[in-house]
Design a protein around this motif. Structure first.
Motif, PDB file in Angstrom:
ATOM      1  N   GLU A   1      74.596 -40.422  -4.000  1.00  0.00           N
ATOM      2  CA  GLU A   1      73.287 -40.288  -4.656  1.00  0.00           C
ATOM      3  C   GLU A   1      73.031 -41.581  -5.405  1.00  0.00           C
ATOM      4  O   GLU A   1      73.801 -41.953  -6.287  1.00  0.00           O
ATOM      5  CB  GLU A   1      73.350 -39.100  -5.623  1.00  0.00           C
ATOM      6  CG  GLU A   1      72.033 -38.550  -6.073  1.00  0.00           C
ATOM      7  CD  GLU A   1      71.240 -37.855  -4.974  1.00  0.00           C
ATOM      8  OE1 GLU A   1      70.246 -38.459  -4.524  1.00  0.00           O
ATOM      9  OE2 GLU A   1      71.604 -36.739  -4.580  1.00  0.00           O
ATOM     10  N   THR A   2      71.981 -42.271  -5.022  1.00  0.00           N
ATOM     11  CA  THR A   2      71.642 -43.510  -5.732  1.00  0.00           C
ATOM     12  C   THR A   2      70.410 -43.222  -6.597  1.00  0.00           C
ATOM     13  O   THR A   2      69.982 -42.085  -6.702  1.00  0.00           O
ATOM     14  CB  THR A   2      71.313 -44.639  -4.729  1.00  0.00           C
ATOM     15  OG1 THR A   2      70.327 -44.137  -3.830  1.00  0.00           O
ATOM     16  CG2 THR A   2      72.529 -45.061  -3.953  1.00  0.00           C
ATOM     17  N   GLY A   3      69.887 -44.216  -7.237  1.00  0.00           N
ATOM     18  CA  GLY A   3      68.614 -44.026  -7.949  1.00  0.00           C
ATOM     19  C   GLY A   3      68.810 -43.834  -9.435  1.00  0.00           C
ATOM     20  O   GLY A   3      67.853 -43.878 -10.193  1.00  0.00           O
ATOM     21  N   GLY A   4      70.022 -43.646  -9.898  1.00  0.00           N
ATOM     22  CA  GLY A   4      70.266 -43.551 -11.339  1.00  0.00           C
ATOM     23  C   GLY A   4      71.025 -44.790 -11.787  1.00  0.00           C
ATOM     24  O   GLY A   4      71.108 -45.778 -11.063  1.00  0.00           O
ATOM     25  N   LEU A   5      71.622 -44.681 -12.953  1.00  0.00           N
ATOM     26  CA  LEU A   5      72.391 -45.817 -13.464  1.00  0.00           C
ATOM     27  C   LEU A   5      73.624 -46.060 -12.594  1.00  0.00           C
ATOM     28  O   LEU A   5      74.037 -47.180 -12.376  1.00  0.00           O
ATOM     29  CB  LEU A   5      72.807 -45.530 -14.908  1.00  0.00           C
ATOM     30  CG  LEU A   5      73.458 -46.697 -15.614  1.00  0.00           C
ATOM     31  CD1 LEU A   5      72.400 -47.719 -16.032  1.00  0.00           C
ATOM     32  CD2 LEU A   5      74.243 -46.232 -16.814  1.00  0.00           C
TER      33      LEU A   5
ATOM     34  N   TYR B   1      74.968 -38.645 -14.513  1.00  0.00           N
ATOM     35  CA  TYR B   1      74.820 -37.655 -13.432  1.00  0.00           C
ATOM     36  C   TYR B   1      73.390 -37.126 -13.296  1.00  0.00           C
ATOM     37  O   TYR B   1      73.164 -36.143 -12.593  1.00  0.00           O
ATOM     38  CB  TYR B   1      75.812 -36.498 -13.637  1.00  0.00           C
ATOM     39  CG  TYR B   1      77.243 -36.922 -13.335  1.00  0.00           C
ATOM     40  CD1 TYR B   1      77.630 -37.200 -12.025  1.00  0.00           C
ATOM     41  CD2 TYR B   1      78.178 -37.075 -14.344  1.00  0.00           C
ATOM     42  CE1 TYR B   1      78.922 -37.619 -11.738  1.00  0.00           C
ATOM     43  CE2 TYR B   1      79.481 -37.495 -14.065  1.00  0.00           C
ATOM     44  CZ  TYR B   1      79.845 -37.759 -12.759  1.00  0.00           C
ATOM     45  OH  TYR B   1      81.125 -38.181 -12.470  1.00  0.00           O
ATOM     46  N   ARG B   2      72.417 -37.785 -13.955  1.00  0.00           N
ATOM     47  CA  ARG B   2      71.036 -37.272 -13.899  1.00  0.00           C
ATOM     48  C   ARG B   2      70.496 -37.243 -12.474  1.00  0.00           C
ATOM     49  O   ARG B   2      69.700 -36.377 -12.116  1.00  0.00           O
ATOM     50  CB  ARG B   2      70.116 -38.114 -14.776  1.00  0.00           C
ATOM     51  CG  ARG B   2      70.337 -37.798 -16.227  1.00  0.00           C
ATOM     52  CD  ARG B   2      69.151 -38.043 -17.115  1.00  0.00           C
ATOM     53  NE  ARG B   2      69.530 -37.696 -18.465  1.00  0.00           N
ATOM     54  CZ  ARG B   2      69.356 -36.499 -19.011  1.00  0.00           C
ATOM     55  NH1 ARG B   2      68.751 -35.564 -18.325  1.00  0.00           N
ATOM     56  NH2 ARG B   2      69.777 -36.242 -20.226  1.00  0.00           N
ATOM     57  N   ASN B   3      70.937 -38.210 -11.644  1.00  0.00           N
ATOM     58  CA  ASN B   3      70.399 -38.245 -10.281  1.00  0.00           C
ATOM     59  C   ASN B   3      70.951 -37.114  -9.399  1.00  0.00           C
ATOM     60  O   ASN B   3      70.520 -36.974  -8.256  1.00  0.00           O
ATOM     61  CB  ASN B   3      70.655 -39.624  -9.628  1.00  0.00           C
ATOM     62  CG  ASN B   3      72.114 -40.010  -9.663  1.00  0.00           C
ATOM     63  OD1 ASN B   3      72.940 -39.254 -10.172  1.00  0.00           O
ATOM     64  ND2 ASN B   3      72.457 -41.165  -9.136  1.00  0.00           N
ATOM     65  N   CYS B   4      71.865 -36.298  -9.926  1.00  0.00           N
ATOM     66  CA  CYS B   4      72.443 -35.209  -9.119  1.00  0.00           C
ATOM     67  C   CYS B   4      71.857 -33.851  -9.476  1.00  0.00           C
ATOM     68  O   CYS B   4      72.210 -32.845  -8.852  1.00  0.00           O
ATOM     69  CB  CYS B   4      73.957 -35.138  -9.327  1.00  0.00           C
ATOM     70  SG  CYS B   4      74.762 -36.647  -8.873  1.00  0.00           S
ATOM     71  N   VAL B   5      70.972 -33.801 -10.486  1.00  0.00           N
ATOM     72  CA  VAL B   5      70.509 -32.512 -10.993  1.00  0.00           C
ATOM     73  C   VAL B   5      69.845 -31.694  -9.882  1.00  0.00           C
ATOM     74  O   VAL B   5      70.174 -30.515  -9.667  1.00  0.00           O
ATOM     75  CB  VAL B   5      69.521 -32.728 -12.169  1.00  0.00           C
ATOM     76  CG1 VAL B   5      68.827 -31.439 -12.521  1.00  0.00           C
ATOM     77  CG2 VAL B   5      70.270 -33.278 -13.369  1.00  0.00           C
ATOM     78  N   VAL B   6      68.919 -32.318  -9.150  1.00  0.00           N
ATOM     79  CA  VAL B   6      68.169 -31.572  -8.143  1.00  0.00           C
ATOM     80  C   VAL B   6      69.119 -31.044  -7.061  1.00  0.00           C
ATOM     81  O   VAL B   6      69.017 -29.901  -6.621  1.00  0.00           O
ATOM     82  CB  VAL B   6      67.072 -32.469  -7.527  1.00  0.00           C
ATOM     83  CG1 VAL B   6      66.371 -31.778  -6.376  1.00  0.00           C
ATOM     84  CG2 VAL B   6      66.072 -32.854  -8.615  1.00  0.00           C
ATOM     85  N   ARG B   7      70.059 -31.879  -6.683  1.00  0.00           N
ATOM     86  CA  ARG B   7      71.021 -31.473  -5.639  1.00  0.00           C
ATOM     87  C   ARG B   7      71.840 -30.263  -6.119  1.00  0.00           C
ATOM     88  O   ARG B   7      72.073 -29.321  -5.363  1.00  0.00           O
ATOM     89  CB  ARG B   7      71.940 -32.656  -5.325  1.00  0.00           C
ATOM     90  CG  ARG B   7      72.562 -32.602  -3.964  1.00  0.00           C
ATOM     91  CD  ARG B   7      73.219 -33.912  -3.607  1.00  0.00           C
ATOM     92  NE  ARG B   7      72.288 -34.894  -3.143  1.00  0.00           N
ATOM     93  CZ  ARG B   7      71.751 -34.914  -1.929  1.00  0.00           C
ATOM     94  NH1 ARG B   7      72.045 -33.979  -1.055  1.00  0.00           N
ATOM     95  NH2 ARG B   7      70.908 -35.862  -1.583  1.00  0.00           N
ATOM     96  N   LEU B   8      72.257 -30.280  -7.389  1.00  0.00           N
ATOM     97  CA  LEU B   8      73.030 -29.155  -7.918  1.00  0.00           C
ATOM     98  C   LEU B   8      72.156 -27.902  -7.997  1.00  0.00           C
ATOM     99  O   LEU B   8      72.591 -26.802  -7.632  1.00  0.00           O
ATOM    100  CB  LEU B   8      73.585 -29.522  -9.301  1.00  0.00           C
ATOM    101  CG  LEU B   8      74.360 -28.421 -10.021  1.00  0.00           C
ATOM    102  CD1 LEU B   8      75.592 -27.999  -9.219  1.00  0.00           C
ATOM    103  CD2 LEU B   8      74.805 -28.891 -11.412  1.00  0.00           C
TER     104      LEU B   8
END
Ligand SMILES: C[S@@+](CC[C@H](N)C(=O)[O-])C[C@H]1O[C@@H](n2cnc3c(N)ncnc32)[C@H](O)[C@@H]1O
Length: 255
Positions: A239-243, A34-41
């Motif tokens: 959200e793409t861009g992570g695993l 879920y690292r690619n969602c941090v900014v959104r959260l």
């Protein structure tokens, strides 16, 4: 599709359920799912002007073992999180509280995501769990958030697409590799992995079912269209861009 996930069944032994959700937490945190969602959260909490989070269906703690560290730049307004679950896992919650230096707390009452008690105020988060609920219950969860004027963020790594389904057997293999490192340590977890592989099987089966049940961004949008008194701004997408590609739905009340 209304297939059942084993770990959410009342008849499934609590200790095994905890083993399964703790192993899931370890694998997803290790892989940074879920690292690619941090900014959104972070942006969602700013929009909702809150630093309080109520995490629903927390299982083994989900991403909250590492997520609070990403909020540590704001020392004046530290984030406060409360983990909840219909089957609360005290040992896992205690561990996450220790890892987060007490930024993450928990409730030991049984909290059903469909009827969140009013004293649990804060932005609601759900990781890897919204697919558990059929459409009507999903709409009820969103409606409850709207009725109590709380923001809500749903994040799902499970997706109903061939790539996600084909990759799910990795959960079976991943469990064999991960289990010795899952904390809190329990010898029984080794037994239920290497002697009788219940934990890898449940992760595999529930992983496939999760993908088949997962909602697409379009279906999530349709759910928000059913809501009453809906003066919320909704963001939905992938959200793409992570695993992993993560489907998200975020709702914040308009001031
Ligand atoms: C797949 S686990 C997800 C755990 C965690 N959020 C994560 O990201 O690792 C789903 C969790 O939902 C919980 N659960 C299932 N039905 C629920 C309900 N109606 N209300 C609250 N929790 C529920 C289960 O006990 C389980 O811990």
């Amino acid at each position: 599709m209304r297939l059942i996930e084993i770990h959410e069944q009342e008849w499934f032994a609590n200790e095994l359920r905890n083993d399964v959700t703790e192993t899931l937490e370890f694998i997803f945190s290790f892989a940074g799912v879920y690292r690619n969602c941090v900014v959104r959260l972070q942006r969602a909490l700013q929009s909702c002007k809150t630093r309080q989070v109520v995490d629903l269906c927390s299982g083994g703690g989900g991403p909250w073992s590492w997520l609070p560290r990403t909020f540590q730049d704001d020392h004046e307004h530290p984030i406060e999180v409360c983990l909840t679950d219909k089957y609360p896992n005290r040992a896992a919650f205690l561990r996450i509280r220790r890892l987060s230096h007490n930024l993450v707390n928990y409730s030991l009452e049984r909290v059903d995501a469909i009827t969140v008690p009013s004293h649990l105020a804060g932005f609601r988060t759900m990781f890897t769990s919204f697919h558990h609920f059929p459409e009507g219950e999903g709409v009820s969860i969103l409606q409850q958030a709207v009725d109590s004027r709380q923001g809500i963020g749903i994040f799902e790594a499970a997706r109903c697409c061939p790539t996600a389904i084909v990759l799910t057997p990795l959960m079976f293999l991943g469990a064999f590799a991960a289990v010795p490192f899952v904390r809190p340590f329990r010898a029984s977890r080794l037994f239920w992995t290497y002697v009788i592989p219940v934990i890898p099987f449940v992760l595999f089966w529930d992983g496939i079912v999760s993908c088949l049940r997962a909602y697409s961004p379009k279906e999530l949008s349709q759910m928000t269209a059913c809501l009453r008194n809906n003066d919320y701004i909704w963001e939905v997408g992938e959200e793409t861009g992570g695993l992993a590609t993560v489907t998200y739905l975020i709702g914040c009340p308009v001031e």
